[in-house]
Design an enzyme around this catalytic site. Structure first.
Site, PDB file in Angstrom:
ATOM      1  N   SER A  61       0.830  -1.377  -0.067  1.00 33.53           N
ATOM      2  CA  SER A  61       0.245  -0.142  -0.177  1.00 33.53           C
ATOM      3  C   SER A  61       0.980   1.252   0.048  1.00 33.53           C
ATOM      4  CB  SER A  61      -0.945   0.125   1.225  1.00 33.53           C
ATOM      5  OG  SER A  61      -1.499  -1.405   1.386  1.00 33.53           O
TER       6      SER A  61
HETATM    7  N1  SAH Z   1      -0.484  -5.126   4.311  1.00 29.15           N
HETATM    8  C1  SAH Z   1       0.395  -5.184   2.960  1.00 29.15           C
HETATM    9  C2  SAH Z   1      -0.596  -4.909   1.705  1.00 29.15           C
HETATM   10  C3  SAH Z   1      -2.082  -5.694   1.428  1.00 29.15           C
HETATM   11  S1  SAH Z   1      -2.657  -5.900  -0.107  1.00 29.15           S
HETATM   12  C4  SAH Z   1       1.407  -4.795   2.708  1.00 29.15           C
HETATM   13  O1  SAH Z   1       1.928  -4.219   3.798  1.00 29.15           O
HETATM   14  O2  SAH Z   1       2.218  -5.116   1.850  1.00 29.15           O
HETATM   15  C5  SAH Z   1      -4.015  -6.729   0.449  1.00 29.15           C
HETATM   16  C6  SAH Z   1      -3.743  -8.390   0.935  1.00 29.15           C
HETATM   17  O3  SAH Z   1      -4.964  -8.906   1.775  1.00 29.15           O
HETATM   18  C7  SAH Z   1      -3.386  -9.290  -0.148  1.00 29.15           C
HETATM   19  O4  SAH Z   1      -2.120  -9.927  -0.017  1.00 29.15           O
HETATM   20  C8  SAH Z   1      -4.420 -10.472  -0.347  1.00 29.15           C
HETATM   21  O5  SAH Z   1      -4.173 -11.593  -0.635  1.00 29.15           O
HETATM   22  C9  SAH Z   1      -4.766 -10.287   1.014  1.00 29.15           C
HETATM   23  N2  SAH Z   1      -6.276 -10.758   1.441  1.00 29.15           N
HETATM   24  C10 SAH Z   1      -7.438 -10.819   0.814  1.00 29.15           C
HETATM   25  N3  SAH Z   1      -8.481 -11.132   1.242  1.00 29.15           N
HETATM   26  C11 SAH Z   1      -7.833 -11.895   2.635  1.00 29.15           C
HETATM   27  C12 SAH Z   1      -8.494 -12.493   3.634  1.00 29.15           C
HETATM   28  N4  SAH Z   1      -9.836 -13.085   3.733  1.00 29.15           N
HETATM   29  N5  SAH Z   1      -7.793 -12.871   4.533  1.00 29.15           N
HETATM   30  C13 SAH Z   1      -6.309 -12.616   4.590  1.00 29.15           C
HETATM   31  N6  SAH Z   1      -5.815 -11.874   3.501  1.00 29.15           N
HETATM   32  C14 SAH Z   1      -6.585 -11.563   2.600  1.00 29.15           C
END
Ligand code: SAH
Length: 226
Positions: A61
């Site tokens: 992000s």
């Molecule tokens: N916090 C991260 C960026 C997150 S992008 C960083 O610092 O890089 C969002 C992430 O959420 C993705 O990797 C996606 O696979 C995950 N995601 C989506 N739905 C989810 C769920 N139900 N449980 C866990 N992870 C999930």
């Protein structure tokens, strides 16, 4: 061109300072190497204030949004924190500097493994990364003093409110698959209060009941988001 990451990191902290007041959050940004959490061929962009693709249609992000969400958790240092959506592991690395213990869950096993390895490499020994299970979050490790969701949900997930301690804060983007409002839910003995903290754009939270369905042919079928 080679980039001086130390100087670039200092410049990022200076620019975050315009909007972020929590000194502990700023200090954490000054000490976590973001370049370590982005794909090698995109490292020169590591300190730009923007989201960067990390594979599987997911992104690390935008730093300003990460800072706003982290500050909204109001961490003092002794908390147990849950992150939903480990992605690259960068947010978890920041949380590791700001809380006692961090549990982070990720639904894509290859991202979870890569993040876990990176976190170990930067010495974030108070973070545990798990592949997500059937229930959203990590009920077996609840209650949490703070919960951060780094993917967009259609509504505030009930099962995460259930995993929140009394006095705890849940920060979650809520909206449609493309645009969301950042919401902070605070749990007290009188119930749950909600605050809106501004617009944001996250990749969708994929979950059967409290998230979005996975789209065919792509992990999320949408434009890059923050
Ligand atoms: N916090 C991260 C960026 C997150 S992008 C960083 O610092 O890089 C969002 C992430 O959420 C993705 O990797 C996606 O696979 C995950 N995601 C989506 N739905 C989810 C769920 N139900 N449980 C866990 N992870 C999930």
């Amino acid at each position: 061109m080679t980039v001086d990451y130390v100087l670039a990191r200092e410049a990022l902290v200076r620019s975050l300072r315009r909007g972020i007041r929590d000194e502990r959050v700023l200090k954490a940004f000054g000490s976590v190497p973001r370049e370590h959490f982005v794909p090698e061929h995109l490292r020169r962009y590591a300190y730009d204030d923007r989201a960067i693709p990390i594979g599987r249609d997911q992104t690390i992000s935008q730093p300003l949004m990460v800072a706003i969400m982290t500050q909204a958790l109001k961490l003092k240092g002794d908390e147990k924190v849950l992150e939903v959506g480990t992605g690259s592991g960068y947010q978890a690395a920041l949380l590791s500097k700001l809380a006692r213990e961090v549990v982070s869950v990720e639904r894509l096993p290859d991202l979870a493994q890569a993040a876990s390895r990176r976190l170990e490499e930067v010495g974030a020994s108070n973070v545990r990364v798990h592949e997500s299970g059937e229930t959203l979050g990590r009920p077996e490790n609840a209650p949490f003093d703070a919960i951060i969701v780094t993917a967009g949900a259609p509504r505030v997930p009930r099962s995460l409110l259930d995993q929140l301690a009394l006095g705890g804060r849940l920060v979650v983007p809520v909206g449609d698959r493309r645009v969301q409002q950042l919401v902070r839910a605070t749990k007290s003995d009188r119930g749950v209060s909600l605050e809106q903290l501004g617009e944001c754009r996250f990749v969708p939270l994929i979950a059967e009941r409290e998230g979005w369905p996975e789209r065919e042919g792509s992990a999320n079928g949408m434009q890059p988001a923050v």
